[in-house]
Design a protein around this motif. Structure first.
Motif, short mmCIF file in Angstrom:
data_model
loop_
_atom_site.label_atom_id
_atom_site.label_comp_id
_atom_site.label_asym_id
_atom_site.label_seq_id
_atom_site.Cartn_x
_atom_site.Cartn_y
_atom_site.Cartn_z
N VAL A 38 -24.54 11.04 23.16
CA VAL A 38 -24.15 9.64 23.02
C VAL A 38 -23.23 9.54 21.80
O VAL A 38 -23.64 9.89 20.69
N ILE A 39 -21.98 9.14 22.04
CA ILE A 39 -21.01 9.06 20.94
C ILE A 39 -20.50 7.63 20.80
O ILE A 39 -20.59 6.83 21.73
N GLY A 40 -19.98 7.34 19.64
CA GLY A 40 -19.47 5.99 19.38
C GLY A 40 -19.47 5.79 17.88
O GLY A 40 -20.25 6.42 17.18
N LYS A 41 -18.59 4.90 17.41
CA LYS A 41 -18.51 4.77 15.95
C LYS A 41 -19.71 3.99 15.42
O LYS A 41 -20.54 3.50 16.19
N GLY A 194 -35.75 23.09 29.81
CA GLY A 194 -35.16 22.21 30.84
C GLY A 194 -35.51 20.74 30.67
O GLY A 194 -35.45 19.98 31.63
N CYS A 195 -35.87 20.32 29.45
CA CYS A 195 -36.15 18.90 29.25
C CYS A 195 -34.83 18.13 29.19
O CYS A 195 -33.77 18.71 28.97
N THR A 196 -34.91 16.83 29.38
CA THR A 196 -33.73 15.99 29.22
C THR A 196 -33.51 15.80 27.72
O THR A 196 -34.45 15.47 27.01
N VAL A 197 -32.29 16.03 27.25
CA VAL A 197 -32.00 15.84 25.83
C VAL A 197 -30.98 14.71 25.69
O VAL A 197 -29.98 14.68 26.41
N VAL A 198 -31.26 13.78 24.79
CA VAL A 198 -30.29 12.72 24.49
C VAL A 198 -29.97 12.83 23.01
O VAL A 198 -30.82 12.60 22.15
N HIS A 199 -28.75 13.25 22.72
CA HIS A 199 -28.34 13.65 21.38
C HIS A 199 -27.24 12.68 20.90
O HIS A 199 -26.16 12.62 21.47
N VAL A 200 -27.59 11.90 19.87
CA VAL A 200 -26.64 10.93 19.32
C VAL A 200 -25.82 11.63 18.24
O VAL A 200 -26.39 12.31 17.39
N THR A 201 -24.51 11.48 18.30
CA THR A 201 -23.70 12.13 17.28
C THR A 201 -22.37 11.43 17.03
O THR A 201 -21.81 10.80 17.92
N HIS A 202 -21.91 11.56 15.77
CA HIS A 202 -20.56 11.12 15.42
C HIS A 202 -19.56 12.25 15.64
O HIS A 202 -18.37 12.06 15.52
N VAL A 214 -21.47 12.96 28.69
CA VAL A 214 -21.16 12.25 27.45
C VAL A 214 -21.19 10.75 27.75
O VAL A 214 -20.70 10.32 28.79
N VAL A 215 -21.81 9.99 26.85
CA VAL A 215 -21.82 8.53 26.98
C VAL A 215 -21.03 7.98 25.79
O VAL A 215 -21.39 8.23 24.64
N LEU A 216 -19.96 7.27 26.09
CA LEU A 216 -19.11 6.73 25.03
C LEU A 216 -19.43 5.26 24.84
O LEU A 216 -19.31 4.46 25.77
N MET A 217 -19.88 4.91 23.62
CA MET A 217 -20.26 3.52 23.34
C MET A 217 -19.28 2.85 22.40
O MET A 217 -18.74 3.50 21.49
N SER A 218 -19.07 1.58 22.62
CA SER A 218 -18.23 0.81 21.71
C SER A 218 -18.74 -0.62 21.73
O SER A 218 -18.94 -1.19 22.81
N ASP A 219 -19.02 -1.15 20.57
CA ASP A 219 -19.39 -2.55 20.45
C ASP A 219 -20.54 -2.96 21.40
O ASP A 219 -20.44 -3.97 22.09
N TYR A 237 -7.72 6.51 24.68
CA TYR A 237 -8.93 5.78 25.01
C TYR A 237 -9.99 5.98 23.92
O TYR A 237 -10.64 5.04 23.46
N LEU A 238 -10.13 7.24 23.50
CA LEU A 238 -11.10 7.54 22.44
C LEU A 238 -10.70 6.85 21.14
O LEU A 238 -11.54 6.34 20.42
N GLN A 239 -9.39 6.87 20.88
CA GLN A 239 -8.93 6.29 19.62
C GLN A 239 -9.20 4.79 19.55
O GLN A 239 -9.51 4.27 18.49
N VAL A 240 -9.12 4.14 20.69
CA VAL A 240 -9.44 2.71 20.75
C VAL A 240 -10.90 2.51 20.30
O VAL A 240 -11.24 1.53 19.66
N SER A 241 -11.76 3.47 20.63
CA SER A 241 -13.17 3.37 20.25
C SER A 241 -13.42 3.91 18.85
O SER A 241 -14.56 4.11 18.45
N GLY A 242 -12.34 4.23 18.12
CA GLY A 242 -12.49 4.73 16.75
C GLY A 242 -12.90 6.19 16.70
O GLY A 242 -13.44 6.65 15.70
N LEU A 243 -12.65 6.95 17.78
CA LEU A 243 -13.06 8.36 17.84
C LEU A 243 -11.85 9.26 18.04
O LEU A 243 -10.73 8.79 18.15
#
Ligand SMILES: Nc1ncnc2c1ncn2[C@@H]1O[C@H](COP(=O)(O)OP(=O)(O)OP(=O)(O)O)[C@@H](O)[C@H]1O
Ligand SMILES: [Mg+2]
Length: 285
Positions: A38-41, A194-202, A214-219, A237-243
């Motif tokens: 999960v990514i996003g500023k 084999g577990c589901t992993v949800v990894h939040v990162t900048h 990948v899940v891209l979050m913005s606002d 597109y990524l740059q619009v999200s600050g990435l």
């Protein structure tokens, strides 16, 4: 367990002057066993999203379906559900509290009702996974280095053998080598259990290297989700999200400006890019 967010909205302090909508109409699915990044500023809603998944916050509107469990604004008794979800919070070492490393790691399995032999087995196993030497067992976690404390905290979560493992910025504040070590442990752990992993990162490099989705979050919204290549091929597109795109992608893009046969932008590991370059050099192209 399949995970599905259906029109999930989350508002902090509803009905007070501090009301703040952190997530809005989230619709996203994760298949069982997927490694999700999960990514996003900052402030985009990543931590709120994973706290809902952990059953620590309830949706203000909408439904979160995890296997047979439906989580909504009036859900009760999520105790059993929460036991199946392991959460490594940001700076998890701040939550260490027991007198010894072994006791700290044993805390989770003990809560799950495991017997003494099983707890012992899991503590040993989790320490091996995290590369913690057995002679640290009886030491106080507070005497260890920051990196080791982080490993103890993560070992405590791994020892619960969660079906869903949530990691909120697990490498934050570690030095480069510490980050690399931890990422390779997480990758192997996911492959093994084999577990589901949800990894939040900048960090786009982390997301690209580890994630299958990948899940891209913005606002407070999910603005895109897909395989890393689907998300990282679109720089504007990524740059619009600050990435930004991962470093490896940047290098490949600039190499490709000079190459007649472009290198695939689906490569995210530095070692794979190096192999590709050596292969081309040997072929003389
Ligand atoms: N406990 C809280 N009370 C009120 N508002 C909050 C709370 N926690 C987060 N928020 C707000 O909700 C929004 C989403 O926050 P969240 O922590 O989920 O973002 P994030 O993407 O994890 O950010 P970061 O990358 O900085 O960790 C932000 O506007 C934040 O200020
Ligand atoms: Mg956060």
């Amino acid at each position: 367990m399949e995970i599905s967010f259906k029109d999930v909205t989350y508002t902090y302090f509803t009905g007070t002057p501090f009301e703040h909508r952190a997530l809005q109409d989230i619709n996203v699915q994760f298949k069982q066993g997927t490694y999700v990044a999960v990514i996003g500023k900052t402030g985009s809603g990543k931590s709120t999203l994973v706290q809902l998944l952990a059953g620590l916050l309830l949706p203000t509107r909408g439904v979160l379906q995890v296997g047979d469990t439906r989580i909504h604004s009036r859900s009760k008794k999520l105790g059993e559900y929460r036991k199946r979800v392991g959460v490594v919070f940001q700076y998890p070492e701040h939550q260490l509290f027991e007198e010894t490393v072994a006791k700290d790691i044993a805390f989770g399995p003990n809560n799950l009702g495991c017997d003494v032999a099983e707890i012992e087995h899991r503590v040993t196993e989790a320490m091996v996974w995290m590369g913690l030497s057995p002679d640290l067992r009886d030491r106080s976690p507070f005497e260890l280095s920051g990196g080791q404390m982080r490993r103890v905290a993560i070992a405590g979560v791994l020892a619960m053998r969660p079906d869903i493992l949530i990691l909120d910025e697990p490498t934050a504040g570690l030095d480069h080598l510490g980050q690399r070590d931890l990422l390779s442990i997480l990758k192997r752990f996911h492959q093994h259990f084999g577990c589901t992993v949800v990894h939040v990162t900048h960090n786009m490099n982390e997301a690209a290297e580890l994630a299958e989705q990948v899940v891209l979050m913005s606002d407070g919204k999910v603005i895109a989700t897909g395989r890393p290549v689907e998300i990282f091929r679109n720089l504007p597109y990524l740059q619009v999200s600050g990435l930004d795109v991962p470093d490896v992608t940047k290098w490949i893009m600039s190499l490709n400006e000079k190459l007649s046969t472009p290198i695939s932008t689906e490569i995210y590991e530095l070692s794979t890019l190096a192999d590709e370059l050596v292969h081309r050099w040997r072929k003389g192209s």
